[in-house]
Design a protein around this motif. Structure first.
Motif, PDB file in Angstrom:
ATOM      1  N   MET A 166       0.845  -1.195   0.000  1.00  0.00           N
ATOM      2  CA  MET A 166       0.000   0.000   0.000  1.00  0.00           C
ATOM      3  C   MET A 166       0.878   1.242   0.000  1.00  0.00           C
ATOM      4  O   MET A 166       2.042   1.205   0.411  1.00  0.00           O
ATOM      5  N   TYR A 167       0.303   2.320  -0.489  1.00  0.00           N
ATOM      6  CA  TYR A 167       1.008   3.599  -0.528  1.00  0.00           C
ATOM      7  C   TYR A 167       0.017   4.707  -0.217  1.00  0.00           C
ATOM      8  O   TYR A 167      -1.191   4.573  -0.487  1.00  0.00           O
ATOM      9  N   PRO A 168       0.472   5.807   0.373  1.00  0.00           N
ATOM     10  CA  PRO A 168      -0.443   6.920   0.659  1.00  0.00           C
ATOM     11  C   PRO A 168      -1.056   7.445  -0.634  1.00  0.00           C
ATOM     12  O   PRO A 168      -0.358   7.741  -1.596  1.00  0.00           O
ATOM     13  N   LEU A 174      -5.155   8.345   3.343  1.00  0.00           N
ATOM     14  CA  LEU A 174      -5.739   7.161   2.728  1.00  0.00           C
ATOM     15  C   LEU A 174      -4.597   6.304   2.190  1.00  0.00           C
ATOM     16  O   LEU A 174      -3.645   6.827   1.608  1.00  0.00           O
ATOM     17  N   SER A 175      -4.670   5.002   2.386  1.00  0.00           N
ATOM     18  CA  SER A 175      -3.607   4.112   1.903  1.00  0.00           C
ATOM     19  C   SER A 175      -4.205   3.096   0.937  1.00  0.00           C
ATOM     20  O   SER A 175      -5.028   2.270   1.316  1.00  0.00           O
ATOM     21  N   ASP A 176      -3.787   3.177  -0.318  1.00  0.00           N
ATOM     22  CA  ASP A 176      -4.331   2.358  -1.393  1.00  0.00           C
ATOM     23  C   ASP A 176      -3.685   0.973  -1.381  1.00  0.00           C
ATOM     24  O   ASP A 176      -2.470   0.850  -1.297  1.00  0.00           O
ATOM     25  N   ILE A 177      -4.507  -0.073  -1.499  1.00  0.00           N
ATOM     26  CA  ILE A 177      -4.053  -1.455  -1.325  1.00  0.00           C
ATOM     27  C   ILE A 177      -4.035  -2.202  -2.654  1.00  0.00           C
ATOM     28  O   ILE A 177      -4.948  -2.093  -3.464  1.00  0.00           O
ATOM     29  N   GLY A 178      -2.993  -3.012  -2.845  1.00  0.00           N
ATOM     30  CA  GLY A 178      -2.959  -3.997  -3.918  1.00  0.00           C
ATOM     31  C   GLY A 178      -2.558  -5.335  -3.336  1.00  0.00           C
ATOM     32  O   GLY A 178      -1.814  -5.395  -2.352  1.00  0.00           O
ATOM     33  N   VAL A 179      -3.049  -6.432  -3.921  1.00  0.00           N
ATOM     34  CA  VAL A 179      -2.699  -7.761  -3.408  1.00  0.00           C
ATOM     35  C   VAL A 179      -2.669  -8.763  -4.559  1.00  0.00           C
ATOM     36  O   VAL A 179      -3.482  -8.697  -5.476  1.00  0.00           O
TER      37      VAL A 179
END
Length: 246
Positions: A166-168, A174-179
């Motif tokens: 995740m990154y701001p 807000l922290s954007d998520i990838g998985v």
């Protein structure tokens, strides 16, 4: 103006800040804002809430297309159709999800499983192998990187099988998520486990986890449901091709 299960001040303040300006239309289910400080790639931006209420914001370049339109009767569907008639199109919406308050409390009480830990630069070789075993579609769609603000991994017998980062988001809290989970290790709940662990770390640092996916990404939508995420809105922007036509 709209209803949502998401009450986080971080979320509320961010999106209200994105949609502010002169109110051109205040239809019961549609609010249109005018703001000439919009970036080039967001000269048109929309939010469609689950409640049926919708927001849109445009600049003076775009408002010219509505000069002969009665704004008092404008609704969201008419707004989009008028733009289409002028060959101005939206890029394609993303679902925006956040954790409701009760789910955040549950996440903060979780204990980290033994097979899950943060990843660092010392895991570069493991991560490189993980990337080589992932599909280009997964790598492009999820945007998981070792050098992001936070990165976590799940292991089986010393092999990295799930990675999340995740990154701001736009320099906010807000922290954007990838998985991503490797194909051979799917169906074990690893994506849920990884997202919850990285979200716990973000929440402990005062950040709000944000989960985005395109409307046709059935796997990501299913994961959002399993995570008990709540849909905040569908978010859309002007398409890059249409920016050139303005």
């Amino acid at each position: 103006m709209y209803t949502t299960k998401i009450t986080s001040p971080i979320v509320q303040e961010y999106w209200k800040d994105q949609f502010q300006g002169e109110v051109l239309c205040d239809h019961p289910t549609f609010t249109l804002f005018l703001n000439d400080d919009l970036e080039e790639d967001s000269q048109i931006m929309t939010l469609e809430f689950p409640s049926g209420n919708n927001w849109a914001i445009i600049n003076s370049k775009v408002v010219q297309y509505f000069k002969n339109i009665s704004l008092t009767t404008l609704d969201f569907e008419k707004f989009v159709n008028i733009l289409k008639d002028k060959q101005i199109f939206l890029y394609g919406a993303d679902y925006i999800f956040y954790f409701p308050e009760e789910e955040k409390r549950a996440i903060l009480n979780l204990h980290s499983p033994e097979n899950t830990r943060p990843l660092t630069e010392h895991d570069a070789e493991l991560f490189s192998t993980f990337e080589s075993l992932s599909t280009e579609e997964d790598l492009d769609g999820a945007f998981v990187e070792l050098d992001h603000w936070k990165t976590f991994g799940i292991f089986e017998e010393n092999q990295l099988v799930t990675a999340t980062s995740m990154y701001p988001w736009q320099d906010t809290q807000l922290s954007d998520i990838g998985v991503i989970t490797l194909n051979d290790f799917r169906g074990k709940g690893y994506a849920q486990q990884a997202v919850r662990m990285i979200s716990k770390a973000a929440l402990q640092d005062g950040y709000e986890p944000q989960y985005r996916c395109q409307l046709d990404n059935t796997a990501s939508i299913a994961l959002a449901k399993k995570l008990n995420l709540s849909l905040f809105a569908k978010w859309n922007l002007i398409s890059p091709e249409s920016v050139k036509n303005l």
